[in-house]
Design a protein around this motif. Structure first.
Motif, PDB file in Angstrom:
ATOM      1  N   ARG A   8      37.461  19.709  26.692  1.00  0.00           N
ATOM      2  CA  ARG A   8      36.730  19.486  25.844  1.00  0.00           C
ATOM      3  C   ARG A   8      36.961  18.211  25.264  1.00  0.00           C
ATOM      4  O   ARG A   8      37.778  17.804  25.058  1.00  0.00           O
ATOM      5  CB  ARG A   8      36.957  20.589  24.626  1.00  0.00           C
ATOM      6  CG  ARG A   8      35.885  20.609  23.403  1.00  0.00           C
ATOM      7  CD  ARG A   8      36.249  21.564  22.666  1.00  0.00           C
ATOM      8  NE  ARG A   8      37.511  21.818  21.910  1.00  0.00           N
ATOM      9  CZ  ARG A   8      37.890  21.351  20.971  1.00  0.00           C
ATOM     10  NH1 ARG A   8      37.078  20.294  20.107  1.00  0.00           N
ATOM     11  NH2 ARG A   8      39.122  21.092  20.403  1.00  0.00           N
ATOM     12  N   THR A  55      33.350  21.165  15.758  1.00  0.00           N
ATOM     13  CA  THR A  55      33.860  21.055  17.208  1.00  0.00           C
ATOM     14  C   THR A  55      32.761  20.548  18.040  1.00  0.00           C
ATOM     15  O   THR A  55      31.729  20.898  18.158  1.00  0.00           O
ATOM     16  CB  THR A  55      34.191  22.375  17.675  1.00  0.00           C
ATOM     17  OG1 THR A  55      35.183  23.023  16.732  1.00  0.00           O
ATOM     18  CG2 THR A  55      34.883  22.448  18.995  1.00  0.00           C
ATOM     19  N   TYR A 114      29.403  22.002  17.278  1.00  0.00           N
ATOM     20  CA  TYR A 114      29.469  23.228  16.465  1.00  0.00           C
ATOM     21  C   TYR A 114      29.724  22.756  15.151  1.00  0.00           C
ATOM     22  O   TYR A 114      31.002  22.427  14.728  1.00  0.00           O
ATOM     23  CB  TYR A 114      30.372  24.398  16.981  1.00  0.00           C
ATOM     24  CG  TYR A 114      30.012  25.015  18.370  1.00  0.00           C
ATOM     25  CD1 TYR A 114      28.819  26.159  18.054  1.00  0.00           C
ATOM     26  CD2 TYR A 114      30.649  24.734  19.335  1.00  0.00           C
ATOM     27  CE1 TYR A 114      28.703  26.520  19.482  1.00  0.00           C
ATOM     28  CE2 TYR A 114      30.249  25.485  20.525  1.00  0.00           C
ATOM     29  CZ  TYR A 114      29.319  26.236  20.539  1.00  0.00           C
ATOM     30  OH  TYR A 114      29.135  27.021  21.623  1.00  0.00           O
ATOM     31  N   SER A 169      39.863  26.631  29.760  1.00  0.00           N
ATOM     32  CA  SER A 169      39.368  27.223  28.885  1.00  0.00           C
ATOM     33  C   SER A 169      39.088  26.461  27.853  1.00  0.00           C
ATOM     34  O   SER A 169      39.728  25.275  27.317  1.00  0.00           O
ATOM     35  CB  SER A 169      40.560  28.341  28.461  1.00  0.00           C
ATOM     36  OG  SER A 169      40.404  29.044  27.408  1.00  0.00           O
ATOM     37  N   GLY A 170      37.955  26.814  27.043  1.00  0.00           N
ATOM     38  CA  GLY A 170      37.599  26.230  25.941  1.00  0.00           C
ATOM     39  C   GLY A 170      36.516  24.808  26.275  1.00  0.00           C
ATOM     40  O   GLY A 170      36.579  24.162  25.204  1.00  0.00           O
ATOM     41  N   CYS A 171      36.398  24.459  27.741  1.00  0.00           N
ATOM     42  CA  CYS A 171      35.764  23.171  27.870  1.00  0.00           C
ATOM     43  C   CYS A 171      34.392  23.081  27.559  1.00  0.00           C
ATOM     44  O   CYS A 171      33.635  22.112  27.553  1.00  0.00           O
ATOM     45  CB  CYS A 171      36.293  22.799  29.400  1.00  0.00           C
ATOM     46  SG  CYS A 171      35.255  23.745  30.425  1.00  0.00           S
ATOM     47  N   GLY A 172      33.662  24.233  27.175  1.00  0.00           N
ATOM     48  CA  GLY A 172      32.223  24.568  26.991  1.00  0.00           C
ATOM     49  C   GLY A 172      31.488  24.795  28.002  1.00  0.00           C
ATOM     50  O   GLY A 172      30.156  24.761  27.938  1.00  0.00           O
ATOM     51  N   LYS A 173      32.144  25.787  28.928  1.00  0.00           N
ATOM     52  CA  LYS A 173      31.439  26.471  29.949  1.00  0.00           C
ATOM     53  C   LYS A 173      30.262  27.474  29.260  1.00  0.00           C
ATOM     54  O   LYS A 173      29.101  27.472  29.761  1.00  0.00           O
ATOM     55  CB  LYS A 173      32.454  27.482  30.902  1.00  0.00           C
ATOM     56  CG  LYS A 173      33.366  26.372  31.580  1.00  0.00           C
ATOM     57  CD  LYS A 173      34.239  27.165  32.642  1.00  0.00           C
ATOM     58  CE  LYS A 173      35.431  28.120  31.735  1.00  0.00           C
ATOM     59  NZ  LYS A 173      35.972  27.462  31.055  1.00  0.00           N
ATOM     60  N   SER A 174      30.778  28.232  28.379  1.00  0.00           N
ATOM     61  CA  SER A 174      29.957  29.338  27.796  1.00  0.00           C
ATOM     62  C   SER A 174      28.780  28.781  27.054  1.00  0.00           C
ATOM     63  O   SER A 174      27.635  29.155  26.955  1.00  0.00           O
ATOM     64  CB  SER A 174      30.703  30.445  27.110  1.00  0.00           C
ATOM     65  OG  SER A 174      31.733  31.071  27.769  1.00  0.00           O
ATOM     66  N   THR A 175      29.228  27.438  26.439  1.00  0.00           N
ATOM     67  CA  THR A 175      28.158  26.693  25.570  1.00  0.00           C
ATOM     68  C   THR A 175      27.122  26.121  26.534  1.00  0.00           C
ATOM     69  O   THR A 175      26.159  26.159  26.121  1.00  0.00           O
ATOM     70  CB  THR A 175      28.879  25.822  25.128  1.00  0.00           C
ATOM     71  OG1 THR A 175      29.922  26.088  24.048  1.00  0.00           O
ATOM     72  CG2 THR A 175      28.120  24.759  24.206  1.00  0.00           C
ATOM     73  N   ALA A 214      31.754  20.529  21.384  1.00  0.00           N
ATOM     74  CA  ALA A 214      32.015  21.184  22.534  1.00  0.00           C
ATOM     75  C   ALA A 214      31.453  20.437  23.871  1.00  0.00           C
ATOM     76  O   ALA A 214      32.134  20.383  24.902  1.00  0.00           O
ATOM     77  CB  ALA A 214      31.280  22.367  22.397  1.00  0.00           C
TER      78      ALA A 214
HETATM   79  P1  ADP Z   1      34.602  28.172  27.510  1.00  0.00           P
HETATM   80  O1  ADP Z   1      33.377  29.052  27.712  1.00  0.00           O
HETATM   81  O2  ADP Z   1      34.731  26.743  28.368  1.00  0.00           O
HETATM   82  O3  ADP Z   1      35.859  28.543  27.504  1.00  0.00           O
HETATM   83  P2  ADP Z   1      33.188  27.594  24.921  1.00  0.00           P
HETATM   84  O4  ADP Z   1      32.020  27.122  25.445  1.00  0.00           O
HETATM   85  O5  ADP Z   1      33.056  29.037  24.506  1.00  0.00           O
HETATM   86  O6  ADP Z   1      34.285  27.326  26.122  1.00  0.00           O
HETATM   87  O7  ADP Z   1      33.716  26.794  23.782  1.00  0.00           O
HETATM   88  C1  ADP Z   1      33.657  25.328  23.917  1.00  0.00           C
HETATM   89  C2  ADP Z   1      34.654  24.928  22.543  1.00  0.00           C
HETATM   90  O8  ADP Z   1      33.717  25.204  21.307  1.00  0.00           O
HETATM   91  C3  ADP Z   1      35.885  25.769  22.218  1.00  0.00           C
HETATM   92  O9  ADP Z   1      36.806  24.758  21.604  1.00  0.00           O
HETATM   93  C4  ADP Z   1      35.438  26.790  21.117  1.00  0.00           C
HETATM   94  O10 ADP Z   1      36.611  26.916  20.286  1.00  0.00           O
HETATM   95  C5  ADP Z   1      34.180  25.800  20.256  1.00  0.00           C
HETATM   96  N1  ADP Z   1      33.339  26.879  19.975  1.00  0.00           N
HETATM   97  C6  ADP Z   1      32.580  27.846  20.946  1.00  0.00           C
HETATM   98  N2  ADP Z   1      31.635  28.409  20.121  1.00  0.00           N
HETATM   99  C7  ADP Z   1      31.730  28.170  18.770  1.00  0.00           C
HETATM  100  C8  ADP Z   1      31.322  28.566  17.560  1.00  0.00           C
HETATM  101  N3  ADP Z   1      30.263  29.451  17.580  1.00  0.00           N
HETATM  102  N4  ADP Z   1      31.620  27.819  16.599  1.00  0.00           N
HETATM  103  C9  ADP Z   1      32.618  26.669  16.464  1.00  0.00           C
HETATM  104  N5  ADP Z   1      33.182  26.451  17.529  1.00  0.00           N
HETATM  105  C10 ADP Z   1      32.822  27.132  18.747  1.00  0.00           C
END
Ligand code: ADP
Ligand code: MG
Length: 289
Positions: free
Chosen positions: A224, A24, A15, A46-52, A26
Protein backbone atom coordinates in the motif's frame (compact mmCIF):
# COMPACT_ATOMS: atom_id res chain seq x y z
CA UNK A 1 -10.26 -8.15 -32.21
CA UNK A 2 -10.18 -8.05 -28.43
CA UNK A 3 -11.81 -5.12 -26.73
CA UNK A 4 -10.96 -3.86 -23.29
CA UNK A 5 -13.78 -4.25 -20.78
CA UNK A 6 -12.05 -2.62 -17.81
CA UNK A 7 -9.84 0.45 -17.79
CA UNK A 8 -8.41 1.93 -14.63
CA UNK A 9 -6.31 4.97 -15.42
CA UNK A 10 -4.25 6.82 -12.87
CA UNK A 11 -6.61 5.82 -10.06
CA UNK A 12 -6.13 7.06 -6.53
CA UNK A 13 -8.32 5.90 -3.73
CA UNK A 14 -8.23 7.37 -0.27
CA UNK A 15 -10.41 6.06 2.57
CA UNK A 16 -11.30 9.20 4.51
CA UNK A 17 -10.91 12.82 3.45
CA UNK A 18 -7.54 14.14 2.33
CA UNK A 19 -7.32 16.58 5.29
CA UNK A 20 -7.83 13.73 7.76
CA UNK A 21 -4.48 12.56 9.11
CA UNK A 22 -6.03 9.14 9.75
CA UNK A 23 -7.05 8.73 6.10
CA UNK A 24 -5.64 5.68 4.32
CA UNK A 25 -4.24 6.02 0.84
CA UNK A 26 -5.15 2.58 -0.52
CA UNK A 27 -4.30 3.07 -4.21
CA UNK A 28 -2.02 5.58 -5.86
CA UNK A 29 -1.71 6.06 -9.60
CA UNK A 30 -2.99 2.60 -10.47
CA UNK A 31 -3.37 1.62 -14.11
CA UNK A 32 -5.00 -1.62 -15.21
CA UNK A 33 -6.58 -2.65 -18.51
CA UNK A 34 -8.41 -5.95 -18.86
CA UNK A 35 -9.65 -7.35 -22.16
CA UNK A 36 -13.10 -8.74 -22.61
CA UNK A 37 -13.14 -12.51 -22.00
CA UNK A 38 -9.77 -12.55 -20.26
CA UNK A 39 -9.01 -14.23 -16.94
CA UNK A 40 -6.78 -12.05 -14.77
CA UNK A 41 -5.51 -12.77 -11.27
CA UNK A 42 -4.56 -9.99 -8.89
CA UNK A 43 -2.01 -10.90 -6.24
CA UNK A 44 -0.02 -8.87 -3.74
CA UNK A 45 0.73 -8.30 -0.08
CA UNK A 46 -2.13 -8.17 2.38
CA UNK A 47 -3.68 -4.70 2.60
CA UNK A 48 -2.22 -3.52 -0.72
CA UNK A 49 -5.61 -2.63 -2.20
CA UNK A 50 -6.76 -5.74 -4.09
CA UNK A 51 -10.29 -5.73 -2.68
CA UNK A 52 -10.39 -1.98 -3.18
CA UNK A 53 -9.76 -2.50 -6.91
CA UNK A 54 -12.61 -5.02 -7.07
CA UNK A 55 -14.94 -2.61 -5.28
CA UNK A 56 -14.03 0.19 -7.68
CA UNK A 57 -14.69 -2.03 -10.69
CA UNK A 58 -17.89 -3.35 -9.14
CA UNK A 59 -19.08 0.22 -8.61
CA UNK A 60 -19.23 -0.11 -4.82
CA UNK A 61 -16.66 2.71 -4.47
CA UNK A 62 -15.86 5.77 -6.55
CA UNK A 63 -12.21 6.72 -7.13
CA UNK A 64 -10.77 9.78 -5.33
CA UNK A 65 -9.17 10.68 -8.64
CA UNK A 66 -8.56 9.02 -11.99
CA UNK A 67 -10.85 7.01 -14.21
CA UNK A 68 -12.61 3.68 -13.72
CA UNK A 69 -14.32 2.67 -16.92
CA UNK A 70 -16.20 -0.61 -17.26
CA UNK A 71 -17.70 -1.51 -20.61
CA UNK A 72 -17.06 2.02 -21.82
CA UNK A 73 -19.01 3.60 -18.97
CA UNK A 74 -18.25 5.36 -15.70
CA UNK A 75 -19.35 4.23 -12.25
CA UNK A 76 -23.00 4.94 -11.62
CA UNK A 77 -24.12 4.39 -15.21
CA UNK A 78 -26.86 1.75 -15.02
CA UNK A 79 -25.88 0.46 -18.47
CA UNK A 80 -22.51 -0.70 -17.21
CA UNK A 81 -21.63 -4.37 -17.56
CA UNK A 82 -23.62 -7.00 -15.74
CA UNK A 83 -21.42 -8.12 -12.86
CA UNK A 84 -21.32 -11.31 -10.78
CA UNK A 85 -19.60 -11.30 -7.38
CA UNK A 86 -18.31 -14.03 -5.09
CA UNK A 87 -16.33 -13.65 -1.89
CA UNK A 88 -14.45 -15.79 0.58
CA UNK A 89 -17.37 -16.59 2.86
CA UNK A 90 -20.54 -17.02 0.87
CA UNK A 91 -23.50 -15.51 2.64
CA UNK A 92 -26.64 -17.43 1.85
CA UNK A 93 -30.07 -16.68 3.22
CA UNK A 94 -30.67 -19.58 5.62
CA UNK A 95 -34.44 -19.67 5.19
CA UNK A 96 -34.23 -20.13 1.42
CA UNK A 97 -33.32 -23.28 -0.47
CA UNK A 98 -30.01 -23.41 -2.34
CA UNK A 99 -31.94 -23.02 -5.62
CA UNK A 100 -33.69 -19.87 -4.38
CA UNK A 101 -30.41 -18.48 -3.07
CA UNK A 102 -28.82 -19.09 -6.48
CA UNK A 103 -31.76 -17.33 -8.17
CA UNK A 104 -31.47 -14.28 -5.89
CA UNK A 105 -29.69 -12.01 -8.43
CA UNK A 106 -32.55 -12.62 -10.87
CA UNK A 107 -34.94 -11.07 -8.36
CA UNK A 108 -32.77 -7.97 -8.15
CA UNK A 109 -31.04 -7.31 -11.48
CA UNK A 110 -32.92 -5.95 -14.49
CA UNK A 111 -34.10 -7.15 -16.96
CA UNK A 112 -34.47 -10.45 -15.08
CA UNK A 113 -36.27 -8.85 -12.19
CA UNK A 114 -39.07 -7.89 -14.50
CA UNK A 115 -39.17 -11.31 -16.13
CA UNK A 116 -39.06 -12.99 -12.74
CA UNK A 117 -42.19 -11.17 -11.76
CA UNK A 118 -43.74 -12.02 -15.10
CA UNK A 119 -43.87 -15.59 -13.86
CA UNK A 120 -40.78 -16.90 -15.57
CA UNK A 121 -39.74 -18.44 -12.30
CA UNK A 122 -39.99 -22.01 -13.62
CA UNK A 123 -37.63 -21.28 -16.47
CA UNK A 124 -35.17 -19.60 -14.13
CA UNK A 125 -35.36 -22.54 -11.73
CA UNK A 126 -34.27 -24.79 -14.61
CA UNK A 127 -31.37 -22.51 -15.32
CA UNK A 128 -30.36 -22.68 -11.63
CA UNK A 129 -30.58 -26.49 -11.68
CA UNK A 130 -28.40 -26.66 -14.80
CA UNK A 131 -25.74 -24.50 -13.17
CA UNK A 132 -25.90 -26.51 -9.94
CA UNK A 133 -25.41 -29.68 -11.99
CA UNK A 134 -22.44 -28.11 -13.79
CA UNK A 135 -20.64 -27.54 -10.48
CA UNK A 136 -21.46 -31.01 -9.11
CA UNK A 137 -24.47 -30.05 -6.99
CA UNK A 138 -27.15 -31.90 -8.90
CA UNK A 139 -29.99 -32.76 -6.55
CA UNK A 140 -29.02 -30.22 -3.89
CA UNK A 141 -31.33 -27.42 -5.05
CA UNK A 142 -33.93 -28.22 -2.40
CA UNK A 143 -31.45 -28.28 0.50
CA UNK A 144 -30.94 -25.37 2.89
CA UNK A 145 -27.52 -23.71 3.20
CA UNK A 146 -26.81 -25.30 6.61
CA UNK A 147 -27.11 -28.75 5.04
CA UNK A 148 -24.10 -28.13 2.76
CA UNK A 149 -20.36 -28.23 3.42
CA UNK A 150 -18.14 -25.17 2.94
CA UNK A 151 -16.97 -26.40 -0.45
CA UNK A 152 -20.54 -27.06 -1.59
CA UNK A 153 -21.63 -23.60 -0.45
CA UNK A 154 -18.79 -22.05 -2.40
CA UNK A 155 -19.91 -23.98 -5.50
CA UNK A 156 -23.43 -22.68 -4.96
CA UNK A 157 -22.03 -19.19 -4.54
CA UNK A 158 -20.33 -19.50 -7.95
CA UNK A 159 -23.70 -20.49 -9.43
CA UNK A 160 -25.29 -17.43 -7.82
CA UNK A 161 -22.56 -15.22 -9.28
CA UNK A 162 -23.23 -16.67 -12.75
CA UNK A 163 -27.03 -17.05 -12.82
CA UNK A 164 -27.65 -13.68 -14.47
CA UNK A 165 -25.02 -14.41 -17.13
CA UNK A 166 -22.64 -11.65 -16.12
CA UNK A 167 -20.12 -10.28 -18.55
CA UNK A 168 -17.78 -9.74 -15.65
CA UNK A 169 -17.08 -12.00 -12.71
CA UNK A 170 -15.33 -10.44 -9.69
CA UNK A 171 -13.97 -13.02 -7.27
CA UNK A 172 -12.37 -11.98 -3.98
CA UNK A 173 -10.41 -14.89 -2.50
CA UNK A 174 -13.37 -17.17 -3.23
CA UNK A 175 -11.60 -20.38 -2.17
CA UNK A 176 -9.55 -18.92 0.69
CA UNK A 177 -11.51 -20.67 3.43
CA UNK A 178 -11.43 -24.13 1.86
CA UNK A 179 -9.08 -27.08 2.33
CA UNK A 180 -6.52 -27.76 -0.39
CA UNK A 181 -8.36 -30.68 -2.06
CA UNK A 182 -11.66 -28.86 -2.27
CA UNK A 183 -9.89 -25.77 -3.53
CA UNK A 184 -8.19 -27.72 -6.32
CA UNK A 185 -11.50 -29.30 -7.32
CA UNK A 186 -13.04 -25.87 -7.53
CA UNK A 187 -10.20 -24.58 -9.71
CA UNK A 188 -11.20 -27.20 -12.28
CA UNK A 189 -14.86 -26.22 -11.93
CA UNK A 190 -14.16 -22.52 -12.33
CA UNK A 191 -11.85 -23.12 -15.28
CA UNK A 192 -14.56 -25.17 -17.00
CA UNK A 193 -17.21 -22.49 -16.35
CA UNK A 194 -14.88 -19.86 -17.79
CA UNK A 195 -14.09 -22.00 -20.85
CA UNK A 196 -17.80 -22.63 -21.48
CA UNK A 197 -19.18 -19.13 -20.91
CA UNK A 198 -16.13 -16.92 -21.31
CA UNK A 199 -17.03 -14.12 -18.89
CA UNK A 200 -14.22 -11.68 -18.10
CA UNK A 201 -12.86 -12.78 -14.72
CA UNK A 202 -10.88 -10.80 -12.18
CA UNK A 203 -9.73 -13.07 -9.37
CA UNK A 204 -8.09 -11.79 -6.19
CA UNK A 205 -6.14 -14.52 -4.46
CA UNK A 206 -3.24 -15.00 -2.08
CA UNK A 207 -2.66 -18.51 -3.44
CA UNK A 208 -0.06 -18.20 -6.17
CA UNK A 209 -0.62 -21.75 -7.45
CA UNK A 210 -4.29 -20.86 -7.81
CA UNK A 211 -3.39 -17.75 -9.80
CA UNK A 212 -1.03 -19.69 -12.07
CA UNK A 213 -3.55 -22.52 -12.58
CA UNK A 214 -6.49 -20.29 -13.43
CA UNK A 215 -5.33 -17.02 -14.96
CA UNK A 216 -4.15 -15.93 -18.42
CA UNK A 217 -2.48 -12.97 -16.81
CA UNK A 218 -1.23 -12.29 -13.29
CA UNK A 219 -0.87 -8.76 -11.97
CA UNK A 220 1.35 -8.34 -8.93
CA UNK A 221 0.66 -5.33 -6.73
CA UNK A 222 3.04 -3.34 -4.56
CA UNK A 223 2.46 -2.78 -0.85
CA UNK A 224 0.00 0.00 0.00
CA UNK A 225 -0.60 2.35 -1.71
CA UNK A 226 -0.96 -0.34 -4.31
CA UNK A 227 0.11 -0.14 -7.91
CA UNK A 228 0.57 -2.91 -10.46
CA UNK A 229 4.27 -3.79 -10.25
CA UNK A 230 4.35 -6.62 -12.67
CA UNK A 231 2.08 -8.02 -15.32
CA UNK A 232 2.75 -11.59 -16.44
CA UNK A 233 1.20 -13.65 -19.19
CA UNK A 234 0.51 -17.27 -18.21
CA UNK A 235 0.34 -19.36 -21.34
CA UNK A 236 0.10 -22.93 -20.05
CA UNK A 237 -2.31 -24.84 -22.30
CA UNK A 238 -5.90 -25.46 -21.20
CA UNK A 239 -7.61 -27.25 -19.71
CA UNK A 240 -5.00 -27.12 -16.97
CA UNK A 241 -4.94 -29.68 -14.19
CA UNK A 242 -3.33 -30.19 -10.82
CA UNK A 243 -0.60 -32.48 -12.20
CA UNK A 244 0.52 -29.64 -14.45
CA UNK A 245 0.86 -27.43 -11.42
CA UNK A 246 3.82 -29.57 -10.30
CA UNK A 247 5.71 -29.19 -13.60
CA UNK A 248 9.00 -27.23 -13.45
CA UNK A 249 7.77 -24.28 -15.55
CA UNK A 250 4.75 -23.89 -13.28
CA UNK A 251 6.84 -24.05 -10.09
CA UNK A 252 9.28 -21.53 -11.54
CA UNK A 253 6.46 -19.11 -12.22
CA UNK A 254 5.07 -19.52 -8.70
CA UNK A 255 8.52 -19.01 -7.22
CA UNK A 256 9.14 -15.89 -9.33
CA UNK A 257 5.80 -14.43 -8.20
CA UNK A 258 6.58 -15.25 -4.63
CA UNK A 259 9.91 -13.42 -4.81
CA UNK A 260 8.21 -10.42 -6.40
CA UNK A 261 5.64 -10.25 -3.60
CA UNK A 262 8.33 -10.68 -0.94
CA UNK A 263 10.11 -7.68 -2.47
CA UNK A 264 6.86 -5.75 -2.65
CA UNK A 265 6.07 -6.31 1.00
CA UNK A 266 9.16 -4.75 2.43
CA UNK A 267 12.68 -3.74 1.54
CA UNK A 268 14.14 -7.15 0.74
CA UNK A 269 15.97 -8.79 3.56
CA UNK A 270 18.28 -11.62 2.48
CA UNK A 271 16.39 -14.07 4.71
CA UNK A 272 13.09 -13.39 2.92
CA UNK A 273 14.61 -13.63 -0.54
CA UNK A 274 16.30 -16.93 0.26
CA UNK A 275 13.28 -18.60 1.89
CA UNK A 276 12.17 -21.88 0.26
CA UNK A 277 9.33 -21.87 -2.25
CA UNK A 278 5.91 -22.11 -0.73
CA UNK A 279 2.91 -21.50 -2.90
CA UNK A 280 0.99 -19.25 -0.53
CA UNK A 281 1.76 -16.33 1.71
CA UNK A 282 2.23 -16.83 5.43
CA UNK A 283 -0.81 -17.81 7.54
CA UNK A 284 -0.71 -14.55 9.48
CA UNK A 285 -1.18 -12.71 6.22
CA UNK A 286 -3.94 -14.96 5.07
CA UNK A 287 -5.86 -14.16 8.22
CA UNK A 288 -5.33 -10.46 7.78
CA UNK A 289 -6.24 -10.56 4.07
P1 ADP B 1 -6.38 -6.15 0.26
O1 ADP B 1 -7.65 -6.65 -0.29
O2 ADP B 1 -5.26 -6.08 -0.75
O3 ADP B 1 -5.92 -6.93 1.47
P2 ADP B 1 -7.90 -3.73 0.80
O4 ADP B 1 -8.22 -3.24 -0.56
O5 ADP B 1 -8.99 -4.40 1.55
O6 ADP B 1 -6.58 -4.64 0.76
O7 ADP B 1 -7.41 -2.50 1.69
C1 ADP B 1 -6.36 -1.61 1.31
C2 ADP B 1 -6.05 -0.70 2.48
O8 ADP B 1 -7.15 0.16 2.73
C3 ADP B 1 -5.77 -1.44 3.77
O9 ADP B 1 -4.76 -0.74 4.45
C4 ADP B 1 -7.08 -1.35 4.52
O10 ADP B 1 -6.88 -1.39 5.90
C5 ADP B 1 -7.64 -0.02 4.06
N1 ADP B 1 -9.11 -0.03 4.01
C6 ADP B 1 -9.88 -0.91 3.32
N2 ADP B 1 -11.18 -0.61 3.46
C7 ADP B 1 -11.23 0.48 4.26
C8 ADP B 1 -12.30 1.30 4.77
N3 ADP B 1 -13.58 1.04 4.47
N4 ADP B 1 -11.95 2.35 5.56
C9 ADP B 1 -10.67 2.62 5.86
N5 ADP B 1 -9.64 1.91 5.40
C10 ADP B 1 -9.90 0.85 4.61
MG1 MG C 1 -8.94 -8.18 0.37
Amino acid sequence: MTRSLIELSDVTLRYGSSDNPEATLALARTDLVIDEGDFVALVGPSGCGKSTILKLIGGLLAPSSGGVIVNGREVGDPRRARIGLAFQNPTMLPWLTIRDNVMMPLKIVEPFRHEYRAKKKGEFAERAEALLAAVGLKGFGNKRPWQLSGGMLQRASLCRALIHEPQLLLLDEPFGALDQFTREELWATLQQLWMDKRPTVLLVTHDLREAAYLANRICVMSARPGRILEDRVVDFPRPRNVEMSYAPAFSELVQALRMRIAEARAPVSPAVAAAPATPTLEPAEQEAA
